[in-house]
Design an enzyme around this catalytic site. Structure first.
Site, PDB file in Angstrom:
ATOM      1  N   LEU A 196      26.940 -13.950  17.198  1.00 20.87           N
ATOM      2  CA  LEU A 196      25.882 -13.511  16.285  1.00 20.87           C
ATOM      3  C   LEU A 196      24.615 -13.079  17.019  1.00 20.87           C
ATOM      4  CD1 LEU A 196      26.198 -16.012  13.280  1.00 20.87           C
ATOM      5  CD2 LEU A 196      27.344 -13.822  13.609  1.00 20.87           C
TER       6      LEU A 196
ATOM      7  N   GLU B  10      -2.820  -1.051  10.706  1.00 22.21           N
ATOM      8  CA  GLU B  10      -4.057  -0.260  10.705  1.00 22.21           C
ATOM      9  C   GLU B  10      -4.722  -0.293  12.080  1.00 22.21           C
ATOM     10  OE1 GLU B  10      -3.035  -2.628   8.765  1.00 22.21           O
ATOM     11  OE2 GLU B  10      -3.830  -2.554   6.744  1.00 22.21           O
TER      12      GLU B  10
ATOM     13  N   GLY C 275      32.449 -16.094   5.981  1.00 25.67           N
ATOM     14  CA  GLY C 275      33.795 -16.016   5.432  1.00 25.67           C
ATOM     15  C   GLY C 275      33.809 -16.247   3.928  1.00 25.67           C
TER      16      GLY C 275
ATOM     17  N   CYS D 265      -8.319  -6.241   8.631  1.00 25.19           N
ATOM     18  CA  CYS D 265      -8.145  -4.799   8.815  1.00 25.19           C
ATOM     19  C   CYS D 265      -9.195  -4.012   8.029  1.00 25.19           C
ATOM     20  CB  CYS D 265      -6.749  -4.371   8.390  1.00 25.19           C
ATOM     21  SG  CYS D 265      -5.492  -4.924   9.543  1.00 25.19           S
TER      22      CYS D 265
ATOM     23  N   ALA E 183      46.837 -12.725   6.325  1.00 34.27           N
ATOM     24  CA  ALA E 183      47.113 -14.125   5.975  1.00 34.27           C
ATOM     25  C   ALA E 183      47.004 -15.020   7.207  1.00 34.27           C
ATOM     26  CB  ALA E 183      48.500 -14.230   5.350  1.00 34.27           C
TER      27      ALA E 183
ATOM     28  N   ALA F  25      40.900 -10.165   5.839  1.00 34.96           N
ATOM     29  CA  ALA F  25      41.692 -10.650   6.984  1.00 34.96           C
ATOM     30  C   ALA F  25      43.148 -10.744   6.543  1.00 34.96           C
ATOM     31  CB  ALA F  25      41.211 -12.028   7.431  1.00 34.96           C
TER      32      ALA F  25
HETATM   33  C1  AOF Z   1      -2.347  -5.697   7.052  1.00 36.46           C
HETATM   34  N1  AOF Z   1      -1.667  -4.892   7.874  1.00 36.46           N
HETATM   35  O1  AOF Z   1       0.160  -4.432   9.125  1.00 36.46           O
HETATM   36  C2  AOF Z   1       0.196  -6.369   7.808  1.00 36.46           C
HETATM   37  C3  AOF Z   1      -0.540  -7.193   6.901  1.00 36.46           C
HETATM   38  O2  AOF Z   1      -1.200 -14.021  10.204  1.00 36.46           O
HETATM   39  P1  AOF Z   1      -1.833 -12.684  10.192  1.00 36.46           P
HETATM   40  O3  AOF Z   1      -3.276 -12.664  10.522  1.00 36.46           O
HETATM   41  O4  AOF Z   1      -1.048 -11.684  11.032  1.00 36.46           O
HETATM   42  O5  AOF Z   1      -1.769 -12.166   8.679  1.00 36.46           O
HETATM   43  C4  AOF Z   1      -0.550 -12.109   8.004  1.00 36.46           C
HETATM   44  C5  AOF Z   1      -0.758 -11.535   6.630  1.00 36.46           C
HETATM   45  O6  AOF Z   1      -1.343 -10.232   6.744  1.00 36.46           O
HETATM   46  C6  AOF Z   1       0.523 -11.345   5.845  1.00 36.46           C
HETATM   47  O7  AOF Z   1       0.893 -12.472   5.107  1.00 36.46           O
HETATM   48  C7  AOF Z   1       0.139 -10.203   4.917  1.00 36.46           C
HETATM   49  O8  AOF Z   1      -0.628 -10.690   3.844  1.00 36.46           O
HETATM   50  C8  AOF Z   1      -0.778  -9.363   5.784  1.00 36.46           C
HETATM   51  N2  AOF Z   1       0.005  -8.335   6.446  1.00 36.46           N
HETATM   52  N3  AOF Z   1      -1.778  -6.805   6.533  1.00 36.46           N
HETATM   53  O9  AOF Z   1      -3.526  -5.430   6.790  1.00 36.46           O
HETATM   54  C9  AOF Z   1      -0.412  -5.179   8.290  1.00 36.46           C
HETATM   55  N4  AOF Z   1       1.445  -6.691   8.207  1.00 36.46           N
HETATM   56 ZN    ZN Z   2      -4.494  -6.635   8.568  1.00 32.05          ZN
END
Ligand code: AOF
Ligand code: ZN
Length: 387
Positions: free
Chosen positions: A221, A70, A319, A101, A181, A179
């Site tokens: 990896l 957001e 594997g 947010c 043998a 794979a």
């Molecule tokens: C939102 N918008 O794009 C995401 C959210 O450690 P922080 O402060 O970054 O918070 C992580 C938590 O925020 C995560 O566990 C989830 O609950 C929320 N993620 N929330 O408003 C976002 N990615």
């Molecule tokens: Zn947020």
């Protein structure tokens, strides 16, 4: 012109609104995918801000400590007054690594918030919706919920059971062999399928293998940028936060010159607590001791520890022994199978070592995706009850 009765007019307006909500939520889901390569432990959320059915801004989750979706969207516009925000997850109401947010949305003059899934994080879990509503914002929940939930599935699983989504990749012949043998396996699938695997690696949070595969293939990896469905910008983000590596190495047999411990990608070696760890590993390598079990280590404990490290999406590239053990312990959520148009014959190695005595013991899956990638068929399967 005949006028519709008022109740029917309202119904039509409702249908039009639902249609438009789904259209913009589909866009938010698409935008959120750009975050997959770097958002963990945070979910890869997407947000679009819309006014008069026109897109004003689009945002997605950034790595820990940086912008949530957001905030990323709002940062691109000066004026969001009267607009609607479409978000794939409930906007957060807590102060964690970043501020709430919901406060940013309220402060920007957003009048309506449409979201897919309620956030299972107990710090939010409905409090985001409540705070928006108490500020007079119109909130609609559950739009394209099943689709968004599937996108964020690793995060949801990690919060509910302690570890993320486990996807097992296999490259097989049409007769199910991985794979010859002799062990020769390079390459059963073509270049396009192998490039596609790199996209899955980039969008996972950790790649897990077994020490047998490391000994046999000396695999690195690592992420290798190549032509696939990811854009140049996706790759830049992926390489800025490379997918971690993990090896089930019960007897601590991996040495410092193995490719899987080279470079500075974080690497976890799961060893039995009584095994003798090597003392000359690079600083990016961590040993994680586990209680000894009859057969090596407890694989659920491995996943839980990866969950504690914030891995939402776990990609297994291993594997037959490790894949068979995961299968038999019922720890696989999704299969990512590349089937090459070839037959390797009866003495070639099977893709996994699980054994079922009766047909009714063999697990059944649902195919949730199939696509031709170059000359190979990519099949995505899930446990039937989970599709
Ligand atoms: C939102 N918008 O794009 C995401 C959210 O450690 P922080 O402060 O970054 O918070 C992580 C938590 O925020 C995560 O566990 C989830 O609950 C929320 N993620 N929330 O408003 C976002 N990615
Ligand atoms: Zn947020």
């Amino acid at each position: 012109m005949t006028r519709l009765p008022r109740s029917k007019q309202i119904l039509r307006a409702d249908i039009a609104m639902r249609h438009s909500d789904e259209k913009w939520m589909a866009e938010a889901i698409k935008v959120g995918r750009q975050a997959r390569v770097w958002s963990a432990p945070n979910p890869a959320v997407g947000c679009v801000i819309v006014r008069d059915d026109a897109l004003l801004a689009a945002g997605f989750t950034h790595p820990t400590g940086q912008q949530h979706a957001e905030i990323h969207a709002l940062s691109q516009i000066d004026d969001a007054v009267g607009a609607t925000a479409y978000v794939t997850l409930e906007p957060c109401s807590h102060t964690g690594h970043t501020g709430p947010c919901v406060d940013a949305l309220i402060g920007a003059g957003i009048v309506r918030v449409v979201l897919s899934c309620v956030d299972p994080d107990p710090r939010v879990a409905g409090k985001g919706v409540a705070k928006l509503e108490s500020a007079g914002i119109d909130v609609t929940t559950g739009v394209l919920e099943a689709q968004a939930h599937d996108e964020l599935k690793g995060f949801f699983l990690r919060l509910s059971r302690g570890w993320g989504r486990v996807t097992v990749k296999m490259a097989i012949s049409a007769d199910g062999r991985s794979a010859m043998a002799s062990g020769e396996s390079q390459w059963i699938t073509g270049a396009a399928a192998r490039a596609d695997v790199q996209a899955w690696r980039a969008e996972s949070d950790v790649i897990l293998t077994g020490s047998g595969t490391v000994m046999a293939d000396d695999c690195a990896l690592t992420l290798r940028q190549c032509e696939n469905r990811l854009s140049e910008a996706d790759w830049q983000r992926a390489l800025a936060k490379p997918t971690a590596r993990a090896v089930v190495d019960s007897s601590a047999t991996i040495t410092h010159d193995a490719k899987v411990v080279s470079g500075d990608t974080p690497t976890f070696l799961f060893v039995r607590s009584d095994a003798q760890a090597s003392t000359d590993m690079p600083s990016s390598v961590s040993y994680i001791p586990l209680d000894a079990q009859e057969k090596g280590v407890d694989l659920k404990a491995v996943f839980k520890l990866l969950g504690d490290k914030g891995a939402n999406e776990i990609l297994v590239e291993a594997g037959p022994t490790l894949v068979g053990a995961l299968q038999q312990a019922d720890l696989i959520d999704r299969w990512l199978i590349y089937m090459a148009p070839t037959m390797l014959g009866a003495d070639a190695r099977p893709a996994h070592a699980a054994v079922f005595k009766k047909l009714s013991d063999a697990p059944r899956y649902s195919v949730t995706g199939h696509e031709l990638i170059g000359d190979d068929l990519r099949i995505i399967m899930r446990a039937a009850q989970d599709s």
